[in-house]
Design a protein around this motif. Structure first.
Motif, PDB file in Angstrom:
ATOM      1  N   LEU A   9       0.844  -1.185   0.000  1.00 17.37           N
ATOM      2  CA  LEU A   9       0.000   0.000   0.000  1.00 17.37           C
ATOM      3  C   LEU A   9       0.883   1.240   0.000  1.00 17.37           C
ATOM      4  O   LEU A   9       1.968   1.248   0.600  1.00 17.37           O
ATOM      5  CB  LEU A   9      -0.892   0.016   1.238  1.00 17.37           C
ATOM      6  CG  LEU A   9      -1.986  -1.053   1.286  1.00 17.37           C
ATOM      7  CD1 LEU A   9      -2.638  -1.081   2.663  1.00 17.37           C
ATOM      8  CD2 LEU A   9      -3.019  -0.829   0.211  1.00 17.37           C
ATOM      9  N   LYS A  10       0.431   2.291  -0.664  1.00 13.11           N
ATOM     10  CA  LYS A  10       1.161   3.551  -0.625  1.00 13.11           C
ATOM     11  C   LYS A  10       1.219   4.050   0.815  1.00 13.11           C
ATOM     12  O   LYS A  10       0.343   3.755   1.625  1.00 13.11           O
ATOM     13  CB  LYS A  10       0.468   4.591  -1.508  1.00 13.11           C
ATOM     14  CG  LYS A  10       0.575   4.290  -2.976  1.00 13.11           C
ATOM     15  CD  LYS A  10      -0.102   5.368  -3.792  1.00 13.11           C
ATOM     16  CE  LYS A  10       0.077   5.094  -5.280  1.00 13.11           C
ATOM     17  NZ  LYS A  10      -0.583   6.135  -6.100  1.00 13.11           N
ATOM     18  N   ARG A  11       2.239   4.811   1.128  1.00 14.49           N
ATOM     19  CA  ARG A  11       2.417   5.322   2.489  1.00 14.49           C
ATOM     20  C   ARG A  11       1.236   6.183   2.930  1.00 14.49           C
ATOM     21  O   ARG A  11       0.949   6.303   4.117  1.00 14.49           O
ATOM     22  CB  ARG A  11       3.703   6.152   2.581  1.00 14.49           C
ATOM     23  CG  ARG A  11       4.926   5.294   2.716  1.00 14.49           C
ATOM     24  CD  ARG A  11       4.979   4.814   4.128  1.00 14.49           C
ATOM     25  NE  ARG A  11       6.131   3.954   4.343  1.00 14.49           N
ATOM     26  CZ  ARG A  11       6.183   3.072   5.312  1.00 14.49           C
ATOM     27  NH1 ARG A  11       5.170   2.914   6.112  1.00 14.49           N
ATOM     28  NH2 ARG A  11       7.237   2.337   5.478  1.00 14.49           N
ATOM     29  N   THR A  12       0.556   6.794   1.979  1.00 14.63           N
ATOM     30  CA  THR A  12      -0.574   7.660   2.311  1.00 14.63           C
ATOM     31  C   THR A  12      -1.853   6.879   2.604  1.00 14.63           C
ATOM     32  O   THR A  12      -2.846   7.472   3.019  1.00 14.63           O
ATOM     33  CB  THR A  12      -0.845   8.647   1.164  1.00 14.63           C
ATOM     34  OG1 THR A  12      -1.066   7.910  -0.048  1.00 14.63           O
ATOM     35  CG2 THR A  12       0.327   9.596   0.976  1.00 14.63           C
ATOM     36  N   VAL A  13      -1.835   5.562   2.400  1.00 14.69           N
ATOM     37  CA  VAL A  13      -3.007   4.715   2.621  1.00 14.69           C
ATOM     38  C   VAL A  13      -2.848   3.994   3.953  1.00 14.69           C
ATOM     39  O   VAL A  13      -1.802   3.394   4.228  1.00 14.69           O
ATOM     40  CB  VAL A  13      -3.168   3.687   1.476  1.00 14.69           C
ATOM     41  CG1 VAL A  13      -4.320   2.739   1.753  1.00 14.69           C
ATOM     42  CG2 VAL A  13      -3.361   4.393   0.145  1.00 14.69           C
ATOM     43  N   ALA A  63       3.352  -5.505 -13.640  1.00  9.86           N
ATOM     44  CA  ALA A  63       3.134  -5.021 -12.275  1.00  9.86           C
ATOM     45  C   ALA A  63       2.207  -3.809 -12.273  1.00  9.86           C
ATOM     46  O   ALA A  63       1.285  -3.720 -11.459  1.00  9.86           O
ATOM     47  CB  ALA A  63       4.462  -4.681 -11.615  1.00  9.86           C
ATOM     48  N   ARG A  64       2.431  -2.888 -13.191  1.00  8.51           N
ATOM     49  CA  ARG A  64       1.647  -1.662 -13.248  1.00  8.51           C
ATOM     50  C   ARG A  64       0.205  -1.923 -13.693  1.00  8.51           C
ATOM     51  O   ARG A  64      -0.745  -1.381 -13.122  1.00  8.51           O
ATOM     52  CB  ARG A  64       2.311  -0.668 -14.203  1.00  8.51           C
ATOM     53  CG  ARG A  64       1.689   0.705 -14.185  1.00  8.51           C
ATOM     54  CD  ARG A  64       2.394   1.748 -15.079  1.00  8.51           C
ATOM     55  NE  ARG A  64       3.659   1.385 -15.660  1.00  8.51           N
ATOM     56  CZ  ARG A  64       3.822   0.873 -16.906  1.00  8.51           C
ATOM     57  NH1 ARG A  64       2.789   0.639 -17.674  1.00  8.51           N
ATOM     58  NH2 ARG A  64       5.028   0.599 -17.364  1.00  8.51           N
ATOM     59  N   GLU A  65       0.020  -2.784 -14.709  1.00  4.61           N
ATOM     60  CA  GLU A  65      -1.297  -2.962 -15.316  1.00  4.61           C
ATOM     61  C   GLU A  65      -2.118  -4.097 -14.718  1.00  4.61           C
ATOM     62  O   GLU A  65      -3.348  -4.084 -14.836  1.00  4.61           O
ATOM     63  CB  GLU A  65      -1.139  -3.187 -16.819  1.00  4.61           C
ATOM     64  CG  GLU A  65      -0.563  -1.987 -17.538  1.00  4.61           C
ATOM     65  CD  GLU A  65      -0.376  -2.219 -19.028  1.00  4.61           C
ATOM     66  OE1 GLU A  65      -0.767  -3.294 -19.536  1.00  4.61           O
ATOM     67  OE2 GLU A  65       0.165  -1.312 -19.685  1.00  4.61           O
ATOM     68  N   VAL A  66      -1.471  -5.089 -14.091  1.00  3.17           N
ATOM     69  CA  VAL A  66      -2.203  -6.273 -13.640  1.00  3.17           C
ATOM     70  C   VAL A  66      -2.104  -6.504 -12.134  1.00  3.17           C
ATOM     71  O   VAL A  66      -3.109  -6.793 -11.482  1.00  3.17           O
ATOM     72  CB  VAL A  66      -1.713  -7.539 -14.393  1.00  3.17           C
ATOM     73  CG1 VAL A  66      -2.456  -8.773 -13.926  1.00  3.17           C
ATOM     74  CG2 VAL A  66      -1.855  -7.355 -15.898  1.00  3.17           C
ATOM     75  N   LEU A  67      -0.923  -6.384 -11.571  1.00  2.00           N
ATOM     76  CA  LEU A  67      -0.707  -6.806 -10.189  1.00  2.00           C
ATOM     77  C   LEU A  67      -1.042  -5.751  -9.141  1.00  2.00           C
ATOM     78  O   LEU A  67      -1.184  -6.089  -7.971  1.00  2.00           O
ATOM     79  CB  LEU A  67       0.747  -7.258 -10.012  1.00  2.00           C
ATOM     80  CG  LEU A  67       1.201  -8.405 -10.916  1.00  2.00           C
ATOM     81  CD1 LEU A  67       2.660  -8.744 -10.643  1.00  2.00           C
ATOM     82  CD2 LEU A  67       0.308  -9.613 -10.768  1.00  2.00           C
ATOM     83  N   THR A  68      -1.145  -4.486  -9.543  1.00  2.00           N
ATOM     84  CA  THR A  68      -1.396  -3.431  -8.561  1.00  2.00           C
ATOM     85  C   THR A  68      -2.634  -2.614  -8.899  1.00  2.00           C
ATOM     86  O   THR A  68      -3.047  -2.523 -10.051  1.00  2.00           O
ATOM     87  CB  THR A  68      -0.213  -2.446  -8.472  1.00  2.00           C
ATOM     88  OG1 THR A  68      -0.053  -1.803  -9.732  1.00  2.00           O
ATOM     89  CG2 THR A  68       1.059  -3.125  -8.063  1.00  2.00           C
ATOM     90  N   ILE A  72      -4.014   2.953  -4.880  1.00  2.00           N
ATOM     91  CA  ILE A  72      -3.643   2.740  -3.474  1.00  2.00           C
ATOM     92  C   ILE A  72      -2.365   1.929  -3.276  1.00  2.00           C
ATOM     93  O   ILE A  72      -1.889   1.811  -2.156  1.00  2.00           O
ATOM     94  CB  ILE A  72      -4.794   2.066  -2.694  1.00  2.00           C
ATOM     95  CG1 ILE A  72      -5.113   0.682  -3.269  1.00  2.00           C
ATOM     96  CG2 ILE A  72      -6.019   2.957  -2.648  1.00  2.00           C
ATOM     97  CD1 ILE A  72      -6.048  -0.158  -2.416  1.00  2.00           C
ATOM     98  N   GLU A  73      -1.818   1.353  -4.351  1.00  2.00           N
ATOM     99  CA  GLU A  73      -0.653   0.477  -4.206  1.00  2.00           C
ATOM    100  C   GLU A  73       0.522   0.957  -5.044  1.00  2.00           C
ATOM    101  O   GLU A  73       0.351   1.646  -6.044  1.00  2.00           O
ATOM    102  CB  GLU A  73      -1.004  -0.958  -4.617  1.00  2.00           C
ATOM    103  CG  GLU A  73      -2.027  -1.623  -3.731  1.00  2.00           C
ATOM    104  CD  GLU A  73      -2.444  -2.991  -4.234  1.00  2.00           C
ATOM    105  OE1 GLU A  73      -2.605  -3.890  -3.394  1.00  2.00           O
ATOM    106  OE2 GLU A  73      -2.637  -3.157  -5.457  1.00  2.00           O
ATOM    107  N   GLU A  74       1.704   0.527  -4.609  1.00  5.05           N
ATOM    108  CA  GLU A  74       2.936   0.756  -5.369  1.00  5.05           C
ATOM    109  C   GLU A  74       3.692  -0.562  -5.427  1.00  5.05           C
ATOM    110  O   GLU A  74       3.374  -1.502  -4.706  1.00  5.05           O
ATOM    111  CB  GLU A  74       3.779   1.859  -4.728  1.00  5.05           C
ATOM    112  CG  GLU A  74       4.163   1.590  -3.300  1.00  5.05           C
ATOM    113  CD  GLU A  74       4.736   2.808  -2.594  1.00  5.05           C
ATOM    114  OE1 GLU A  74       4.690   3.916  -3.156  1.00  5.05           O
ATOM    115  OE2 GLU A  74       5.233   2.649  -1.483  1.00  5.05           O
TER     116      GLU A  74
END
Length: 81
Positions: A9-13, A63-68, A72-74
């Protein structure tokens, strides 16, 4: 070649599961842990014959298009021969 992909999760989440684990560690008197963030791990086995730049681009795209969920995620990843 293998690709190790880490999604968090992003740090802001707010990471409620990570916070619960961190709280439990403190209650159990474990020391030295300031924060816990939970996430997902994917191990991709790549096709033989891919060169490093192509593998890098393909894993980043997956990773960018399918896994995340980019809202909200990185992710980060590393390739291994």
């Amino acid at each position: 070649m293998k690709a190790h992909v880490y999604v968090t999760l992003k740090r802001t989440v707010l990471d409620a599961q990570g916070q619960t684990v961190a709280d439990a560690l403190r209650r159990m008197k474990y020391q030295g842990v300031d924060d816990v963030r939970q996430g997902k791990y994917f191990l991709l086995t790549l096709a033989d014959g891919l060169d490093q730049p192509t593998a890098n681009a393909e894993v980043e795209r997956i990773a960018r298009e399918v896994l995340t969920n980019p809202v909200i995620e990185e992710f980060s990843f590393r390739l291994e021969d």
